[in-house]
Design an enzyme around this catalytic site. Structure first.
Site, PDB file in Angstrom:
ATOM      1  N   LYS A  58     -27.508   0.325  -7.449  1.00 28.06           N
ATOM      2  CA  LYS A  58     -26.616  -0.738  -7.928  1.00 28.06           C
ATOM      3  C   LYS A  58     -26.406  -0.634  -9.438  1.00 28.06           C
ATOM      4  O   LYS A  58     -25.325  -0.948  -9.944  1.00 28.06           O
ATOM      5  CB  LYS A  58     -27.171  -2.123  -7.576  1.00 28.06           C
ATOM      6  CG  LYS A  58     -27.380  -2.354  -6.094  1.00 28.06           C
ATOM      7  CD  LYS A  58     -26.172  -1.991  -5.264  1.00 28.06           C
ATOM      8  CE  LYS A  58     -26.537  -1.708  -3.819  1.00 28.06           C
ATOM      9  NZ  LYS A  58     -27.240  -0.459  -3.578  1.00 28.06           N
ATOM     10  N   GLU A 213     -18.572  13.836   7.838  1.00 25.44           N
ATOM     11  CA  GLU A 213     -19.185  12.907   8.784  1.00 25.44           C
ATOM     12  C   GLU A 213     -19.104  13.471  10.199  1.00 25.44           C
ATOM     13  O   GLU A 213     -18.040  13.924  10.635  1.00 25.44           O
ATOM     14  CB  GLU A 213     -18.473  11.551   8.716  1.00 25.44           C
ATOM     15  CG  GLU A 213     -18.846  10.560   9.805  1.00 25.44           C
ATOM     16  CD  GLU A 213     -20.319  10.238   9.862  1.00 25.44           C
ATOM     17  OE1 GLU A 213     -20.915  10.399  10.944  1.00 25.44           O
ATOM     18  OE2 GLU A 213     -20.884   9.830   8.819  1.00 25.44           O
ATOM     19  N   GLY A 281     -29.507   9.421   7.514  1.00 28.47           N
ATOM     20  CA  GLY A 281     -30.445   8.454   8.068  1.00 28.47           C
ATOM     21  C   GLY A 281     -31.848   8.605   7.509  1.00 28.47           C
ATOM     22  O   GLY A 281     -32.138   9.508   6.710  1.00 28.47           O
ATOM     23  N   ARG A 282     -32.723   7.730   7.953  1.00 24.87           N
ATOM     24  CA  ARG A 282     -34.088   7.690   7.456  1.00 24.87           C
ATOM     25  C   ARG A 282     -35.056   7.575   8.636  1.00 24.87           C
ATOM     26  O   ARG A 282     -34.696   7.072   9.703  1.00 24.87           O
ATOM     27  CB  ARG A 282     -34.290   6.509   6.490  1.00 24.87           C
ATOM     28  CG  ARG A 282     -33.369   6.563   5.282  1.00 24.87           C
ATOM     29  CD  ARG A 282     -33.603   5.409   4.331  1.00 24.87           C
ATOM     30  NE  ARG A 282     -34.927   5.450   3.742  1.00 24.87           N
ATOM     31  CZ  ARG A 282     -35.268   6.187   2.689  1.00 24.87           C
ATOM     32  NH1 ARG A 282     -34.369   6.980   2.116  1.00 24.87           N
ATOM     33  NH2 ARG A 282     -36.489   6.158   2.199  1.00 24.87           N
ATOM     34  N   ASP A 322     -38.976  -1.083   7.440  1.00 28.66           N
ATOM     35  CA  ASP A 322     -38.418   0.174   7.940  1.00 28.66           C
ATOM     36  C   ASP A 322     -39.342   0.908   8.895  1.00 28.66           C
ATOM     37  O   ASP A 322     -38.898   1.773   9.654  1.00 28.66           O
ATOM     38  CB  ASP A 322     -38.105   1.113   6.774  1.00 28.66           C
ATOM     39  CG  ASP A 322     -36.885   0.705   5.981  1.00 28.66           C
ATOM     40  OD1 ASP A 322     -36.337  -0.385   6.248  1.00 28.66           O
ATOM     41  OD2 ASP A 322     -36.478   1.457   5.081  1.00 28.66           O
ATOM     42  N   HIS A 454     -11.039 -24.022  -6.104  1.00 29.64           N
ATOM     43  CA  HIS A 454      -9.825 -23.269  -6.387  1.00 29.64           C
ATOM     44  C   HIS A 454      -9.706 -23.045  -7.884  1.00 29.64           C
ATOM     45  O   HIS A 454      -9.898 -23.974  -8.673  1.00 29.64           O
ATOM     46  CB  HIS A 454      -8.588 -24.024  -5.893  1.00 29.64           C
ATOM     47  CG  HIS A 454      -7.297 -23.348  -6.247  1.00 29.64           C
ATOM     48  ND1 HIS A 454      -6.838 -22.249  -5.567  1.00 29.64           N
ATOM     49  CD2 HIS A 454      -6.401 -23.589  -7.237  1.00 29.64           C
ATOM     50  CE1 HIS A 454      -5.695 -21.853  -6.108  1.00 29.64           C
ATOM     51  NE2 HIS A 454      -5.408 -22.658  -7.125  1.00 29.64           N
TER      52      HIS A 454
END
Length: 475
Positions: A58, A213, A281-282, A322, A454
């Site tokens: 980021k 891909e 991927g992981r 994960d 707004h």
């Protein structure tokens, strides 16, 4: 005698460090083990997310986006620039500083919450009457004992067969964050989150980027109306995306990498690039955990098998993030870590995978939560959908960023929101409203009736909700 703890957490990534802190808040004596090192050999808690994933990517995305705005958009605002340049080393230095701030922040939180931190690799030794003995292999080896063990060891990037990562020319997410100068040509295998984000960073800075891909559709897991909009935007920006390819061979030469592949039409192709990012991927990180010493069950992928509440096959041994089933997302790991700590304390929290948001931090950003159209059609569920383009949003026009849309899908009979899908500016922030709404089983009408400020981008969410009932006001 080894040091005794109520809870020992192995891994200080998003799932692990949060589990340790929450357990300490609940009154347990807690230890957290993590082996990640910074450039000076010191502790660097935070796991893949903080060190080579979410946070540094980021930082680079922000820097590269500023550069692209300066190069292409500032003139529209009456801002003139000359001799624009990018100092890649300084950009990387800023990224490293951001990472260190997060590392140091976690160490501070451990101290604040009285979590004992051990810098080293944690592995099971044996089970005993007092709990489980865990060996810490670091600067000095020692054994500690925990009544409850929480495994949060994360995941590792998968490499292509015959093309191991050297982090010089063939790069994982780690190496992709450390490229010291802008390559003329960059190849990316895999158009997932990491591939698109890192490809975007280096394209903005001047690299010619080609994404290969294997799947025949772009971002096949997300709503295809949103995916098509994103594909159109990325292609317009200059990302070259080839779908349906089969990688035949990757050869690393002295100064370049050659990829031979078969394209979607069956033709043999060759691509030569200065650098290649492999993002396919992981896999769960359980090597070295010594799971067999205590009989901890792993599945065929090497992931730890758990039930719906993150319990393993062993009493008082838990696993999160994960290294278990479910989406490999930092915020999913955090929620599981908190939930496990609370379950150890006898509480009954829940984690609903259907309301876990997903984000790709490209420009335009892509974010979604819940079901998409393809999934609902496959289930045979009746639904109605509404979309609203940022092109018709006043704030987006003022920002000069009108790419994309908000799409809301609701049950045809009950009007309950089933999914929200966004491609466009600040989608990562806008998706939070949809997550809250879905957690409370809100209807599209609920969002349509709520007053939104707004001018704001969030008005597009309201308008998409109105569109579900075919009554948008500004489009």
């Amino acid at each position: 005698m080894s040091k005794q703890f109520d809870v020992v957490v192995i891994g200080a990534g998003p799932g692990g460090y949060v589990a340790a802190i929450r357990a300490a808040q609940l009154g347990f004596s807690v230890a957290c083990i993590d082996e990640w090192k910074n450039d000076k050999g010191g502790p660097a808690p935070g796991g893949t997310c903080t060190n080579v994933g979410c946070i540094p990517s980021k930082a680079l995305l922000q820097s590269s986006e500023y550069f692209e705005h300066a190069e292409h958009s500032f003139a529209d605002h009456g801002i003139g620039l000359s001799n624009l340049s990018i100092d890649v080393r300084k950009m990387l230095g800023r990224k490293d500083a951001v990472v260190k701030q997060n590392n140091d922040g976690i160490l501070y939180l451990f101290k604040k919450n009285k979590v004992t931190f051990f810098h080293g690799r944690g592995a099971f030794v044996k089970a005993g009457d007092a709990g489980y003995d865990i060996k810490v292999s670091g600067a000095a080896e020692e054994v500690i004992t925990g009544k409850h063990i929480v495994v949060a060891t994360g995941s590792n990037a998968r490499s292509l067969p015959g093309a191991a990562f050297d982090e010089d020319k063939i790069l994982s997410n780690d190496g992709a964050l450390r490229i010291s100068e802008v390559p003329e040509t960059l190849g990316v295998i895999g158009s997932g989150v990491i591939g698109l984000e890192m490809g975007s960073v280096w394209r903005r800075l001047g690299a010619e980027v080609t994404v290969l891909e294997g799947l025949p559709t772009f971002l096949g897991a997300i709503d295809q109306q949103i995916a098509k909009e994103a594909h159109k935007a990325f292609t317009k920006q200059g990302l070259m995306i080839e779908l349906g390819v089969k990688i035949d061979k990757v050869t690393s030469g002295k100064s370049s990498v050659t990829i031979t592949y078969t394209n979607a039409k069956g033709a043999a192709c060759k691509l030569e690039v200065d650098k290649l990012i492999v993002s396919i991927g992981r896999g769960p990180n359980t090597v070295g955990l010594n799971a067999e010493a205590v009989g901890l069950n792993l599945d065929e992928r090497g992931a730890i098998t758990v039930d719906a509440e993150c319990r393993t096959n062993l009493p008082n041994v838990w696993a999160v993030g994960d290294v278990v089933r479910g989406p490999m997302l930092a915020h999913k790991a955090e929620e599981e870590g908190v939930a496990v700590a609370e379950r150890i304390a006898g509480q009954h929290p829940h984690v609903d995978f259907n309301t876990v948001p997903w984000v790709i931090y490209t420009s335009p950003e892509i974010a979604w939560v819940g079901k998409n159209e393809q999934q609902l059609k496959a289930e045979g569920r009746e639904f109605k959908a509404g979309t609203f383009p940022f092109l018709a949003n006043g704030r987006a026009r003022a920002m000069g960023d009108t790419t994309g849309m908000v799409k809301m899908i609701a049950d045809a009979k009950t009007d309950e929101i089933l999914g929200v899908h966004i491609v466009g500016p600040f989608a990562s922030e806008l998706i939070a409203e949809a997550v809250v709404a879905m957690e409370f089983k809100a209807s599209a009408e609920d969002i349509a009736r709520i007053c939104h400020a707004h001018p704001s981008l969030s008005e597009s969410t309201k308008e998409a909700a109105l569109a579900v009932d075919k009554r948008t006001l500004n489009f």
